[in-house]
Enzyme design. Sequence first.
Site, PDB file in Angstrom:
ATOM      1  N   SER A  82      -3.692 -24.403   5.737  1.00 36.92           N
ATOM      2  CA  SER A  82      -4.003 -25.569   5.379  1.00 36.92           C
ATOM      3  C   SER A  82      -2.665 -26.687   5.815  1.00 36.92           C
ATOM      4  CB  SER A  82      -4.146 -25.462   3.854  1.00 36.92           C
ATOM      5  OG  SER A  82      -4.962 -26.667   3.332  1.00 36.92           O
ATOM      6  N   ASP A 136     -15.460 -23.276   2.887  1.00 36.22           N
ATOM      7  CA  ASP A 136     -14.355 -24.140   2.302  1.00 36.22           C
ATOM      8  C   ASP A 136     -14.603 -25.322   2.065  1.00 36.22           C
ATOM      9  OD1 ASP A 136     -11.791 -25.604   2.659  1.00 36.22           O
ATOM     10  OD2 ASP A 136     -11.068 -24.207   3.928  1.00 36.22           O
ATOM     11  N   HIS A 180     -11.203 -21.659   0.710  1.00 37.76           N
ATOM     12  CA  HIS A 180      -9.900 -22.111   1.195  1.00 37.76           C
ATOM     13  C   HIS A 180      -8.871 -21.241   0.466  1.00 37.76           C
ATOM     14  CE1 HIS A 180      -7.684 -24.976   3.314  1.00 37.76           C
ATOM     15  NE2 HIS A 180      -6.926 -25.528   2.154  1.00 37.76           N
TER      16      HIS A 180
END
Lengths: 277, 277
Positions: free
Chosen positions: A147, A223, A256
């Site tokens: 991320s 996600d 995620h």
Amino acid sequence: MEIVSKAKSHGGVQGVYRHASDATGTPMTFAVFVPPQVDSGPVPVLWYLSGLTCTHANVMEKGEYRAAAAQHGVIIVAPDTSPRGENVPDEPGNWQFGSGAGFYVDATQAPFSTNYNMYSYIVDELPALIASQFPADMKRQGIFGHSMGGHGALTIALKHPDRFKSCSAFAPIVNPSTADWSRPAFEKYLGKDETAWREYDAVSLIEDGRRFPEFLVDQGTADSFLTTGLRPELLAEACRKAQIPLRLNMREGYDHSYFFISSFMADHIDWHAARLK
Amino acid sequence: MEIVSKAKSHGGVQGVYRHASDATGTPMTFAVFVPPQVDSGPVPVLWYLSGLTCTHANVMEKGEYRAAAAQHGVIIVAPDTSPRGENVPDEPGNWQFGSGAGFYVDATQAPFSTNYNMYSYIVDELPALIASQFPADMKRQGIFGHSMGGHGALTIALKHPDRFKSCSAFAPIVNPSTADWSRPAFEKYLGKDETAWREYDAVSLIEDGRRFPEFLVDQGTADSFLTTGLRPELLAEACRKAQIPLRLNMREGYDHSYFFISSFMADHIDWHAARLK
């Protein structure tokens, strides 16, 4: 450098360490896994940069990296994601800025520029400490992250292609300059002039001529940040135009979280290890 | 049964669920990993019982069990370690009793007997729920656990040799009746008459004639509880006298943490899977 904790794990040693950082003006904590192969000499170093809200501990506890790192004989370094402390300016309650959200930039704007220098910390200060304190072969380094940390890994690799032999990312923020969740942070750290942001944006860096031999990216299709903040198609397009090989694995149904990261952690370490041999 | 969360991981699904328990009189939370092999029909169930201070979450986050469970096609169930809630009698600050320390017994002493019935919860109530809500082959069950949960696994297996095909433990409390850290809890849950304690003590159960086909135990030599609370040599001696095969692996330099558990998790799941085929 102070030892916070050390535990044997998967044949190696998982440690947590703390030191006074010049770059951030704060104590900084980081995790290092040293595999058993160091008994025969220095081993490659793989940097893992974590995402928003994380410390060094999240991937250390949930990332499931030790089995593969011990198999291949690589050191894993997991730094914190920002400076922390009472004297560090912050916006409590804002998970996208300040504490836990250093974005791997060197802030140029007061009052953040005093402490928020995670780029220099990751690129200069911590590598020097790792080289001096651990059995690390600094000629063989790779970098990856998740991320915001995927953003960090991609940008740092693009700016240091001679240092890193490999780069990969889990669900990276590929174009933070144009994503709603990162634009406010970039403005506060770097100012209103968006040309300054391009130095910390993987897509922009590629557009501006930076190159890296190849990238591996895994991204979950479930996600919740996929279409707003992450947008891997922008990296794919930039890599296509720049002729940078990109292996982009869209993983059906994955989100995620570390449940996703850990699922493909061994794949990524395998991939890095092959390039760090 | 309420779904708290579900995430795809290692090809399967890691879920967290909550239900109103009759045994404890409280809401109880538990984690279940369902491997991808359920697409072809029911799969074996492996119960993991956690140690003092833990909830369902610790092993789910740090145990690194999903890769092996997905490889072998086994469901992993990770229950909580005690009832919890405002109306549950507890001793805040005492990590060896009450919340997080149910010891897998059915308490007989007021005021604890109303809620602290983790034995019935693990042996009767939760299995019925798992059987009804998950694609579980209840004819193929194994059980393992850590520390207090290793005690739970050993005692429950010894009392249900027909139900469980395999049992193993990481650093189990093998003789809680005589260990300083568990005696106060046993007295509060079960009363002053120590003969009642023997039903919840692996060494005593073996001495009293209970049998199980074989055990696997891994124990770190750097475990700070080794010589006081754990004392695997007492289990080894009881198994020797009872002619129960015990594979006791003393692991040099490992401590009591999840860094130890996760290092040998795949070994244990391999071992169970071979017996659950």
